[in-house]
Scaffold this motif. Structure first.
Motif, PDB file in Angstrom:
ATOM      1  N   PHE A 304      45.667   0.607   1.035  1.00 32.90           N
ATOM      2  CA  PHE A 304      44.431   0.236   0.341  1.00 32.90           C
ATOM      3  C   PHE A 304      44.316  -1.272   0.412  1.00 32.90           C
ATOM      4  N   LEU A 305      43.199  -1.772   0.938  1.00 37.61           N
ATOM      5  CA  LEU A 305      42.939  -3.206   1.012  1.00 37.61           C
ATOM      6  C   LEU A 305      41.594  -3.492   0.361  1.00 37.61           C
ATOM      7  N   GLY A 306      41.621  -4.312  -0.669  1.00 37.08           N
ATOM      8  CA  GLY A 306      40.389  -4.652  -1.367  1.00 37.08           C
ATOM      9  C   GLY A 306      40.688  -5.382  -2.656  1.00 37.08           C
ATOM     10  N   ARG A 307      39.644  -5.831  -3.301  1.00 39.45           N
ATOM     11  CA  ARG A 307      39.800  -6.539  -4.570  1.00 39.45           C
ATOM     12  C   ARG A 307      40.300  -5.582  -5.649  1.00 39.45           C
ATOM     13  N   MET A 308      41.127  -6.119  -6.518  1.00 39.11           N
ATOM     14  CA  MET A 308      41.646  -5.321  -7.626  1.00 39.11           C
ATOM     15  C   MET A 308      40.632  -5.337  -8.765  1.00 39.11           C
ATOM     16  N   GLU A 309      39.697  -4.405  -8.698  1.00 37.97           N
ATOM     17  CA  GLU A 309      38.660  -4.251  -9.706  1.00 37.97           C
ATOM     18  C   GLU A 309      38.173  -2.811  -9.675  1.00 37.97           C
ATOM     19  N   ALA A 310      37.462  -2.416 -10.717  1.00 37.37           N
ATOM     20  CA  ALA A 310      37.058  -1.016 -10.840  1.00 37.37           C
ATOM     21  C   ALA A 310      36.129  -0.584  -9.718  1.00 37.37           C
TER      22      ALA A 310
END
Length: 468
Positions: A304-310
């Motif tokens: 999983f690659l992405g910003r840590m947000e909902a």
């Protein structure tokens, strides 16, 4: 004062001031002395008197019937006639029929006859283009931002195509060789805000726009990636919208339908066109496929690659990994610290790790050795560049069909999409059966940076055509 019905018809139609009947009649017949008073009385004498000349039967009329040379009208000399075709339409001058415009190549080196930018084969490639980048993150392939990563490849591809390229970006950007940097700030704003040396983004953004306006005169096209801030400041520029389409954007586009917009997906373009955008083209994002090594065989781990947000859904990726009993590596900046502490940290363990922010090489290595990339975004993704990067490595993608992800991922070829988060685990098992070589081939065919650069250069040519 009413209109005198005894006035000639042409005078009544043009609402001339009331005159004595004799004065008006003599003016209509062209009997000299009364014409100057008429000119002084009307507001626009040169326009009104054009219809008050002598009648067609007057001896001085040039088209009078029964002239001395036969019964037809008196013909003007040949050099004074208007050339007309058989239907009576005016024929354009000979110079205009042959292509018309003067040869301006001596005035504009590197341009065609009309002064437009032209390449070696007549196509518009030698364009001078100024890009405006956001100041949040530095532009470069090592950047953690999708727009900044895309711009690094786009600038290199356009420069390789023969364009003269410059970009307004932060001073710590890592640009390809030959690309000019215009730096309104020495360091990107995320780093400055983290260090406490900057607080409000808008002032720095206005400085970037001012620098762009100062330099715009030396370029054929200005290409903005800054979003809504540049709409009013640069109405003639090409604006690429990289984010999701909101109701506020639809409201603005409805009042400015002539903006030149490019969307990165059909999902964006449909909403923009429905809101009233008249000049909205779709140019999908691209990557340099050669920068992502192909892995024919991968392990069982997920990524999983992405910003840590909902909105990005890292908690959904953790749930799918737990359901499958497979290892998972999460990478990306922590944007929402409260969400990360409440929803991500409790799910971490020996098989589920958080790797932080990765550079390009580490990112490509993680994507290549993973069996599948999870993209469980809850929001309407404008494009999903990380999905294309995974496919370039041969890794299939399983995603929620929100926004453009349904366009980027080809079901049964490069991965699978679903609208139900509970189906993510089952689709991972289906993705394990896909041909990784076919996944990479489809990504190279649809999303190469050369194809993206060529499409933008074609649009630059249309803009330059309008200017010249």
């Amino acid at each position: 004062m009413g209109c005198d019905r005894r006035l000639p018809l042409v005078a009544r139609r043009r609402r001339l001031p009331p005159l004595p009947w004799l004065l008006a009649r003599r003016a209509h017949r062209g009997q000299g002395p009364e014409r100057p008073p008429l000119q002084r009385l009307v507001q626009r004498p040169q326009r009104l008197l054009s219809g008050l000349g002598p009648p067609r039967d007057h001896p001085g009329h040039r088209f009078r019937r029964g002239a001395a040379h036969g019964s037809g009208p008196v013909r003007l000399p040949r050099h004074r006639r208007r050339r007309r075709c058989r239907r009576g339409c005016r024929v354009r001058p000979r110079q205009a029929r042959r292509g018309g415009a003067r040869d301006r190549r001596h005035l504009f080196p590197g341009r065609d006859r009309a002064g437009r930018p032209a390449g070696a084969h007549g196509d518009v490639t030698a364009v001078r283009v100024l890009h405006l980048a956001p100041l949040w993150l530095p532009v470069g392939r090592e950047s953690s931002g999708g727009v900044e990563t895309l711009l690094a490849g786009l600038l290199a591809a356009q420069h390789a195509s023969g364009c003269a390229v410059a970009v307004v970006a932060s001073g710590d950007s890592a640009l390809p060789a030959g690309v000019e940097l215009v730096a309104p700030v020495p360091v990107a704003l995320v780093a400055q805000m983290g260090a406490g040396t900057a607080w409000e983004y808008e002032y720095f953004e206005q400085e970037a726009l001012a620098r762009g306006l100062e330099r715009a005169g030396g370029f054929d096209v200005v290409h903005s990636h800054m979003g809504a801030a540049a709409f009013a400041a640069l109405p003639g520029a090409l604006h690429t919208w990289h984010n999701d389409v909101t109701a506020d954007l639809e409201w603005f586009v409805g009042r400015r339908p002539q903006l030149r917009l490019t969307a990165v997906s059909e999902a964006q373009a449909r909403r923009l066109r429905a809101a009233g955008a008249r000049r909205c083209e779709v140019v999908p994002n691209g990557i340099d496929v050669a920068q992502f090594p192909f892995h024919d065989v991968a392990g069982s781990g997920l990524a999983f690659l992405g910003r840590m947000e909902a909105e990005k859904g890292p908690d959904l990726a953790i749930a799918a990994a737990h359901a499958l009993g497979r290892p998972l590596i999460l990478a990306g900046p922590i944007v929402d610290h409260a969400f990360f502490a409440e929803r991500v940290v409790p799910g971490l363990g020996p098989d589920i790790e958080y790797a932080g922010v990765l550079g390009h090489d580490d990112k490509a290595e993680l994507l290549g050795r993973s069996s599948c990339l999870l993209v469980p975004s809850r929001w309407e993704e404008a494009f999903g560049l990380v999905a294309v990067e995974a496919m370039a490595c041969g890794t299939p993608v399983v995603a929620l069909a929100n926004g453009a992800l349904g366009e980027v991922v080809d079901d049964d070829v490069t991965g699978f999409t679903t609208s139900d988060p509970g189906e993510l685990a089952d689709l991972v098992l289906c993705a394990d059966k896909l041909d990784r070589a076919a996944v990479r081939a489809r990504a190279a065919d649809r999303f190469s940076i050369e194809r993206t650069a060529r499409r933008y250069i074609d649009l630059y040519g249309e803009i330059a055509e309008d200017r010249w």
